[in-house]
Structures are given as structure tokens and as C-alpha cells.
Design an enzyme around this catalytic site. Structure first.
Site, PDB file in Angstrom:
ATOM      1  CG  HIS A  34     -18.050 -20.298   3.417  1.00  0.00           C
ATOM      2  ND1 HIS A  34     -17.564 -19.293   4.434  1.00  0.00           N
ATOM      3  CD2 HIS A  34     -17.543 -20.099   2.177  1.00  0.00           C
ATOM      4  CE1 HIS A  34     -16.715 -18.594   3.487  1.00  0.00           C
ATOM      5  NE2 HIS A  34     -16.547 -19.032   2.060  1.00  0.00           N
ATOM      6  CD  GLU A  35     -17.199 -22.893  -0.801  1.00  0.00           C
ATOM      7  OE1 GLU A  35     -17.666 -22.296  -1.879  1.00  0.00           O
ATOM      8  OE2 GLU A  35     -16.208 -22.376  -0.277  1.00  0.00           O
TER       9      GLU A  35
END
Length: 218
Positions: A25-26
Site C-alpha cells: 500500500h505505502e
């Protein structure tokens, strides 16, 4: 099985899905920011799948752990946000939306991957049958955490808040952006009072159910 044994078993099942969910996600946020003109995350070494670069002690470990221990109906967690210099983006207002959407879209992709793990676990041949239960449990956990992280709650600095700030007209956008310093506090209050589950629970159950059905669960 006592609470401690159950917690350890839950931790063993959830650790890999959660770490992958927040890490990818990051990285997705940072990668899109880099492609749109801001190399901050890349220069700081955050475009890596090493989870240690992304772990937030509270959001990644303590908060999900407490929710698991308390048998919360709603699991939530977050990683250390990748640094993004929005002023460095080619088109800051538009690109802010693209950067914010990158993380949730990565979680959609991972939800499909864990759906395949769930399906595969149920179809292993005899010699590998001992892996069936852990794969199915991990597949279910992976689906759950990635569906949770896909949410677009319109509270900055959450992804939904970034999207809303980027899409709203100047006045409302500026007003919403002022909420950012208090965003996580608001989220935690909504979470522990049950308001978050009341609002998002029905949609969450439906989406999670669709992925589970694709994975072969009734």
C-alpha cells in the site's frame, strides 16, 4: 484454547497478510508520486518491500493487536506514511488524487491474490493437504485486511481524505484539509465507539463476502 493461545495463533495467521498489505500500500503511494514528479519516497529508501521501513509501532502493531485481543468486529491498522511533497508533483491537485488512490488500488489487487491463495488452499493435492488450513486462514485474513485498507473514508490524512481534498472545489477542499492534524484521533474515536462499523460495516461485509465467494467459500 485460552486468550493468549488464541492471540498467538491469530498473530501467526495475520502477520504476513498485514505486513504485505501495508507495505505494498505505502510503496504504491510512493511509486506513483515518483512517476508524477516527486522522488522524495524513492530518495528516502521507502520504495522497498522491506516491511521494517514501513512499520508504525502503534498503527501496525499495537492497534491491530489490541483489536484482535478484544475480538473487535472491525480490524484496522496503518503503516508509516510515505513522504510525499505534493508541491513537487507535476499537477499537484490532480496528482494528489492519483497518489492517494494508488494505495487502495494496490489493496484491491492483493485481495484478489489472497483470494487465489484461499482457493488454492482448498484444492491442494494429498501430499500438501497439511498446508490447506493455514493457507485458507491466511487467505481469509488477507482478504479482510485488504478490503479494510481499500476503504476511502473522507478524513485526511487517510487516502479518502486526500482524494476528497483533491476533487473538491477550493473552499471546501481547504476546509477539509484543516482536519488533517486531527484525522487519526477522529478515526480512533469512530472506531472504538462503533460508529465506523455502523457506517461501513454493511458495505464491508458485502465486499468481503464477494471475495470469499470467489475463493470458493459458501
Amino acid at each position: 484454547m485460552n486468550d493468549i493461545d488464541g492471540f498467538i495463533r491469530g498473530l501467526a495467521i495475520w502477520a504476513i497478510p498485514v505486513l504485505f498489505a501495508i507495505t505494498v500500500h505505502e510503496v504504491a503511494h510512493g511509486w506513483v508520486a515518483w512517476k508524477r514528479g516527486d522522488p522524495t519516497a524513492m530518495l528516502m529508501g521507502r520504495l522497498t518491500l522491506n516491511p521494517l521501513k514501513h512499520v508504525d509501532p502503534f498503527g501496525t502493531i499495537l492497534l491491530p493487536g489490541m483489536l484482535l485481543l478484544l475480538h473487535s468486529p472491525f480490524l484496522f491498522g496503518y503503516a508509516k506514511p510515505v513522504p510525499v511533497n505534493f508541491a513537487g508533483l507535476r499537477d499537484p491537485k490532480r496528482d494528489m488524487v492519483l497518489v492517494a488512490l494508488a494505495g487502495p488500488l494496490a489493496n484491491v489487487l492483493m485481495a484478489f491474490i489472497w483470494t487465489f491463495v484461499l482457493w488454492l488452499g482448498a484444492h491442494l493435492p494429498g501430499p500438501l493437504a497439511y498446508l490447506s488450513e493455514p493457507m485458507q486462514l491466511m487467505g481469509q485474513a488477507g482478504i479482510l485486511i485488504n478490503v479494510v485498507l481499500f476503504n476511502l473514508i473522507p478524513i485526511p490524512p487517510l487516502d479518502g481524505g486526500r482524494v476528497a481534498v483533491g476533487l473538491l472545489p477550493a473552499g471546501p477542499s481547504m476546509a477539509l484539509s484543516r482536519v488533517e492534524p486531527y484525522g487519526f484521533l477522529i478515526l480512533i474515536v469512530l472506531l472504538f465507539t462503533g460508529v465506523l462499523w455502523t457506517v461501513l460495516g454493511p458495505a464491508f461485509v458485502v465486499v468481503r463476502g464477494l471475495f470469499l465467494h470467489l475463493g470458493g467459500m459458501p
